[in-house]
Design a protein around this motif. Structure first.
Motif, short mmCIF file in Angstrom:
data_model
loop_
_atom_site.label_atom_id
_atom_site.label_comp_id
_atom_site.label_asym_id
_atom_site.label_seq_id
_atom_site.Cartn_x
_atom_site.Cartn_y
_atom_site.Cartn_z
N TYR A 175 36.36 4.96 -0.43
CA TYR A 175 37.82 4.86 -0.41
C TYR A 175 38.54 6.15 -0.79
N GLN A 176 37.91 7.29 -0.58
CA GLN A 176 38.60 8.55 -0.82
C GLN A 176 37.84 9.67 -0.13
N ILE A 177 38.53 10.79 0.05
CA ILE A 177 37.90 11.96 0.66
C ILE A 177 37.30 12.80 -0.46
N GLY A 178 36.01 12.84 -0.52
CA GLY A 178 35.34 13.58 -1.57
C GLY A 178 33.89 13.14 -1.66
N GLY A 179 33.13 13.83 -2.47
CA GLY A 179 31.74 13.48 -2.63
C GLY A 179 31.00 14.59 -3.36
N PHE A 180 29.67 14.47 -3.40
CA PHE A 180 28.84 15.43 -4.10
C PHE A 180 27.71 15.88 -3.18
N THR A 181 27.38 17.16 -3.26
CA THR A 181 26.20 17.68 -2.58
C THR A 181 25.13 17.90 -3.64
N VAL A 182 24.03 17.17 -3.52
CA VAL A 182 22.95 17.24 -4.51
C VAL A 182 21.72 17.84 -3.86
N TYR A 183 20.94 18.56 -4.67
CA TYR A 183 19.68 19.14 -4.22
C TYR A 183 18.57 18.33 -4.88
N ILE A 184 17.83 17.61 -4.06
CA ILE A 184 16.91 16.61 -4.58
C ILE A 184 15.57 16.72 -3.86
N SER A 185 14.51 16.27 -4.53
CA SER A 185 13.17 16.34 -3.95
C SER A 185 13.06 15.40 -2.75
N LYS A 186 12.25 15.80 -1.78
CA LYS A 186 12.06 14.98 -0.59
C LYS A 186 11.46 13.62 -0.91
N GLU A 187 10.68 13.55 -1.99
CA GLU A 187 10.05 12.28 -2.34
C GLU A 187 11.05 11.25 -2.82
N ASN A 188 12.27 11.69 -3.15
CA ASN A 188 13.30 10.77 -3.63
C ASN A 188 14.27 10.34 -2.54
N ILE A 189 14.00 10.71 -1.31
CA ILE A 189 14.86 10.28 -0.21
C ILE A 189 14.03 9.58 0.85
N GLN A 190 14.69 8.75 1.61
CA GLN A 190 14.03 8.01 2.68
C GLN A 190 14.97 7.93 3.88
N LEU A 191 14.48 8.36 5.04
CA LEU A 191 15.28 8.27 6.26
C LEU A 191 15.47 6.80 6.63
N ILE A 192 16.68 6.43 6.99
CA ILE A 192 16.96 5.05 7.38
C ILE A 192 17.49 5.01 8.80
N ASP A 193 17.18 3.93 9.49
CA ASP A 193 17.58 3.78 10.89
C ASP A 193 19.01 3.25 10.95
N MET A 194 19.96 4.16 10.81
CA MET A 194 21.38 3.80 10.82
C MET A 194 22.16 4.98 11.38
N SER A 195 23.12 4.69 12.23
CA SER A 195 23.93 5.77 12.79
C SER A 195 24.85 6.34 11.72
N VAL A 196 25.30 7.58 11.95
CA VAL A 196 26.21 8.22 11.00
C VAL A 196 27.50 7.43 10.87
N GLU A 197 28.01 6.91 12.00
CA GLU A 197 29.26 6.16 11.97
C GLU A 197 29.13 4.90 11.12
N ASP A 198 28.03 4.14 11.32
CA ASP A 198 27.84 2.91 10.54
C ASP A 198 27.64 3.22 9.06
N ALA A 199 26.88 4.27 8.77
CA ALA A 199 26.63 4.63 7.38
C ALA A 199 27.91 5.08 6.69
N MET A 200 28.71 5.91 7.38
CA MET A 200 29.96 6.38 6.79
C MET A 200 30.92 5.22 6.57
N ARG A 201 30.94 4.27 7.50
CA ARG A 201 31.81 3.11 7.35
C ARG A 201 31.39 2.27 6.15
N GLN A 202 30.09 2.10 5.96
CA GLN A 202 29.59 1.34 4.82
C GLN A 202 29.97 2.00 3.50
#
Length: 216
Positions: free
Chosen positions: A176-203
């Motif tokens: 509900y606002q324009i803003g966010g954080f850019t974090v530098y994180i290990s690859k083991e802590n992220i997981q690719l998910i099958d979701m479009s950018v539009e759907d993810a941004m809307r969520q």
């Protein structure tokens, strides 16, 4: 006894009025939810069209007499101009001229920062396949929490800082606002998910309240 009857009658009347007001308020909110998104969308396109028209129309009036100018010509010329630029953007001479302009802007303090940020932001929407890493939706695990983010770099590159090779840059937008954080994180802590950018941004922007409509 008479006082008790009057009290009960007053209580029932108050409850009835409260129920009516609650019902009216609910209907009003439903109407607002249905109308406001469409109004804001139409207003945005109206602002975009009028801005292009007001910007281009003075230039056209230098070429043709004002009495022959018809509202809408500025918008048409603006669209044609953008289309022509899109056709020429891969031409060698155009790249050379555009590169000279970029070098000039990058030498001007403050302007180079604004221009660079806007350029990178527009590249995010580029359909040409540039910077494909910007289009990856990931689930970030932090302290037993899962956050939806967008990978902006597969190598945690940070000017002036030696980053480990297993680090990636992920942008975590706020709801509900324009803003966010850019974090530098290990690859083991992220997981690719099958979701479009539009759907993810809307969520993310709707705090998970958005529901994807399915075809009947």
């Amino acid at each position: 006894m008479l006082i008790t009857l009057k009290t009960n009658k007053f209580t029932r009347q108050s409850l009835t009025e409260n129920l009516i007001m609650k019902k009216l308020w609910t209907i009003l909110l439903k109407g607002s939810v249905a109308v406001f998104p469409a109004l804001f969308t139409l207003y945005f396109f109206y602002w975009l069209v009028t801005t292009i028209e007001k910007t281009v129309s003075p230039l056209i009036m230098f070429i043709i007499p004002e009495q022959y100018y018809v509202p809408g010509i500025g918008l048409l010329v603006g669209i044609c101009f953008l289309f022509c630029v899109g056709l020429l953007v891969n031409a060698w001479i155009f790249k050379w001229v555009f590169g000279l302009g970029e070098k000039l802007l990058e030498r001007i303090p403050l302007i180079k920062s604004v221009y660079g940020a806007l350029r990178d932001f527009m590249h995010y929407f580029s359909p040409s396949g540039e910077q494909k890493e910007l289009k990856k939706v990931v689930m970030v695990s932090i302290n037993n929490m899962q956050l939806i983010g967008f990978m902006v770099s597969e190598a945690g590159e940070l000017p002036g800082v030696d980053m480990p090779d297993d680090k990636v840059a992920v942008y975590l937008p706020m709801s509900y606002q324009i803003g966010g954080f850019t974090v530098y994180i290990s690859k083991e802590n992220i997981q690719l998910i099958d979701m479009s950018v539009e759907d993810a941004m809307r969520q993310v922007l709707t705090a998970g309240l958005s529901k994807k409509k399915t075809a009947p």
